[in-house]
Design an enzyme around this catalytic site. Sequence first.
Site, PDB file in Angstrom:
ATOM      1  N   HIS A  98       0.864  -1.180   0.000  1.00 11.59           N
ATOM      2  CA  HIS A  98       0.000   0.000   0.000  1.00 11.59           C
ATOM      3  C   HIS A  98       0.898   1.226   0.000  1.00 11.59           C
ATOM      4  CE1 HIS A  98      -2.782   3.121   0.918  1.00 11.59           C
ATOM      5  NE2 HIS A  98      -2.507   3.193   2.215  1.00 11.59           N
ATOM      6  N   HIS A 100       1.387   5.597  -1.604  1.00 14.16           N
ATOM      7  CA  HIS A 100       0.686   6.814  -2.028  1.00 14.16           C
ATOM      8  C   HIS A 100       1.315   7.302  -3.320  1.00 14.16           C
ATOM      9  CE1 HIS A 100      -1.558   7.287   1.804  1.00 14.16           C
ATOM     10  NE2 HIS A 100      -0.528   6.602   2.274  1.00 14.16           N
ATOM     11  N   HIS A 162      -6.323   8.136  -1.034  1.00 17.95           N
ATOM     12  CA  HIS A 162      -5.507   7.353  -0.099  1.00 17.95           C
ATOM     13  C   HIS A 162      -4.562   6.378  -0.802  1.00 17.95           C
ATOM     14  CE1 HIS A 162      -4.495   6.345   3.932  1.00 17.95           C
ATOM     15  NE2 HIS A 162      -4.840   5.079   3.823  1.00 17.95           N
ATOM     16  N   TYR A 535      40.475 -18.008  -9.241  1.00 20.17           N
ATOM     17  CA  TYR A 535      40.811 -18.421  -7.872  1.00 20.17           C
ATOM     18  C   TYR A 535      42.025 -19.331  -7.934  1.00 20.17           C
ATOM     19  CZ  TYR A 535      40.534 -20.524  -3.241  1.00 20.17           C
ATOM     20  OH  TYR A 535      40.814 -20.951  -1.973  1.00 20.17           O
ATOM     21  N   ASP A 630      47.124 -23.447 -13.884  1.00 20.99           N
ATOM     22  CA  ASP A 630      46.512 -23.925 -12.643  1.00 20.99           C
ATOM     23  C   ASP A 630      45.504 -24.996 -13.024  1.00 20.99           C
ATOM     24  OD1 ASP A 630      45.040 -24.417 -10.372  1.00 20.99           O
ATOM     25  OD2 ASP A 630      44.901 -22.314  -9.766  1.00 20.99           O
ATOM     26  N   LYS A 658      43.517 -31.569  -5.826  1.00 22.88           N
ATOM     27  CA  LYS A 658      42.267 -32.320  -5.848  1.00 22.88           C
ATOM     28  C   LYS A 658      42.447 -33.742  -6.347  1.00 22.88           C
ATOM     29  CE  LYS A 658      39.330 -28.209  -6.429  1.00 22.88           C
ATOM     30  NZ  LYS A 658      38.693 -28.156  -5.128  1.00 22.88           N
TER      31      LYS A 658
END
Length: 832
Positions: A98, A100, A162, A535, A630, A658
Amino acid sequence: MEHRTSRQHVVDMCRTMLERGYLKATEGNVSVRVPSHDCYAVTPSNYDYDRMRAEDVSLVGFDGKPLPGSGAGLPPSIECGMHANIYRERPDVNAIVHTHQPYASALAFLRKEIPALTDEQVRFLGRKVAIIPYAPSGTSFLAGKVQKKVASGDNAFIIANHGIIALGTDPDRAVFNMALLEKVSLAYLLALTTEAGKIYTIPDAIREVAFSKLRKDEKRIAAQITAAVEPVRVPPTEELPSVTDAPVAALPAEAVPAPTKAVPAPTEAVPAPTKAVPAPTEAVPATAEADPAASASDGPDADGLLAAAADLASAGGDDPAASPSAEAAAPVTAKTSADDVPQPIGAESAALGYAISTYPDVDDTMRRLKALVAQPIRGLRHDALHDVLNYFETKCRASKEITDRAKTRIPGGVQHNLAFNYPFPLAIEKAEGAYLTDRDGNTYIDFLQAGGPTLLGSNYGPVNERVAEVIKRSGPVTGLFHEYELKLAEIINRYMPHIEMYRALGSGTEAVMAAVRGARAFTGKNVVIKVGGAYHGWSDTMVYGLRVPGTFRMNAKGIPFGATGSTREAFPHDLGLLKRKLIENRLRGGTAAVIVEPVGPESGTRPVPKDYNAKVRELCDEFGALLIFDEVVTGFRLGLGGAAGYFGVTPDLTVLGKAVSGGYPMAGGVGGRADVMAVFGSGLDGKNGAHVQVGGTLSANPLSCAAGYFAIEEMARTNAPVLAGRAGDRLTRGLQRLVDKYGLPYVVYNQGSIVHLECSGVLLLDMRHPVKLLKENKPRKRLMEQMSAAYAAHGIITLAGARMYTSMADTDEVIDDALARFDQVFALVEGV
């Protein structure tokens, strides 16, 4: 705090509207229904929304009365009765705005309802925008009049004197409907001011403001439409790539021994998704439009792998035009097979093939990623997000309990960054093949694979058994030399011949530190250039331009300026900028090395053109710098020859991690040219010259070295990288079909077994557009976290909701099960 998520939604809605200029201070009120409860969260009365916190938001029942102890003692908005009446009348409404708005207020003054102007208006707001007769604000009279009007089923209304009311199925939709109503009101008001025979006295200043805003909105909407691209079309009749299509290349019989036992099957089945997933209604025959080469490797044909190995070793990968100079790529020596047939360096890796069947169209992929970032984010519906969070609260209680305990002894509650998951980390009890099982007994399809190392699948039996035999004899560490240190170095050289010598260390971060230090010692130069956004671990030197290109030291808290003083950053894909950096450095003493992720920053989140690495190699040669690959992720995952073998580009140094230990700890090392690697000899090789200090008590321990040796043997015996790559192809193509099905702006592509599913594009933001970065970084990151949680709640573990690693354990059946689960998640996205 009770119902915190609903309260936070109210805060987020207010922040969004303040940022967009739709809300000024306390001019209006906002609410969100609390799912499964007869209450809602609503803004407090006369409170500065820019300073509002979740705990300040009030909870109100559907009787319009505040709940005890809610809203930090602040009274709710005086319009809370109006909100309560709407929620009672309209069960489909989950959020209300709501405000205005001046243009709608002008229409209320003119008593002009807005007719159906556009299809968009009718679709989202309703057949018309009606005017609700005047009643004093905050009274039951106004609440009753609003309730009667909203019963029509429309989603936007003008309240006489309103403001307006906008309703939505979720907070984002309510804000959207409110903004759409403002646009429609402005358009209709302008139309009325030019109506023939009618004169409305609107001041020139107001008229100019209205026209300026309209032009601005039109320009913004036009830009979004222009930026949008047609999704990748995957016909429903197209047969998805199959793991069974992967070529099987035979190596000499003595090359790799068979495992002592067969790979055990999972001991328990993966439970079905919480909601039933219908089976496909029709078979999927092959499409005539499919590229016949798409199911085969871009490398040599399976029938002539060994015969074509010499060509592949020199040309590299699948695109001869992308190969570097003949001098850089030509084989150095030759080995002899069991039949005494001379084979070029890299022949065995080339014979096995590579995981990438078709290299992605980088120009098209980047165009789609840029279009994704140019559009508003598309996340889960409000109710769907609640269901996701409810899964974690009810189904993952044991995980929450132990990770909450962990916060008292572990910073953040977890020891590894991959475990920082929204809304809280999952505690895993069992890993096997393609599956993970958490502490509560929930089973997930594992596309994280520990961040990429377990290419054979988790907890691979044949490797475990052989490692156990070694450990029985020597224990996990001796501190002295062990035969598997040599065996690991030899088998790495066998499949990656450019790694003439190898030094094992404890992690990929340590290996990058050693490679940078070694390059500086060998060349006598200090400056190292990296690609922005990449990274390379968390060492002091490399926490620079981390994840977001152009951010320099933004993430370098706790790192002195001197540590990054000799690190430079070039933007992704920008070879011109890289060359300028090399020229600048030459004037200041030269460049020691250029370090790259060969598939692109963040494992290909910004994929590089096929010939990029070859051109970087040429620049390094021109300026006397070493080239460091990398390959922490790509080493063995793209194939036994790694990215260097696939692209046909020979780096001076290669960083591994890894997969080099098959998922066992202490995975990492650096290898490369013998003359460069001599700097790690500490003088023990009898050679003079620069020697750098590297080490580690647990580096090259029997456990890790034996595990790595056996894992690489198994990868060669099973052709695991190629199998995992075909699983990635199937997953990617299936996801592209789903994205097309639901009309989502998401971008899906893969580089073999590295699969990217970009829903927010947060990693595509950069400092070339700093305002956009500062404005959108947090909401796009939050969307990525929420999507990751949604995938997990449907039985899929990903890396941050944006990346997946497939493994040899991912059969066609596993991938199809995963696609059915992704289908369920995509159906929950707002606006589908």
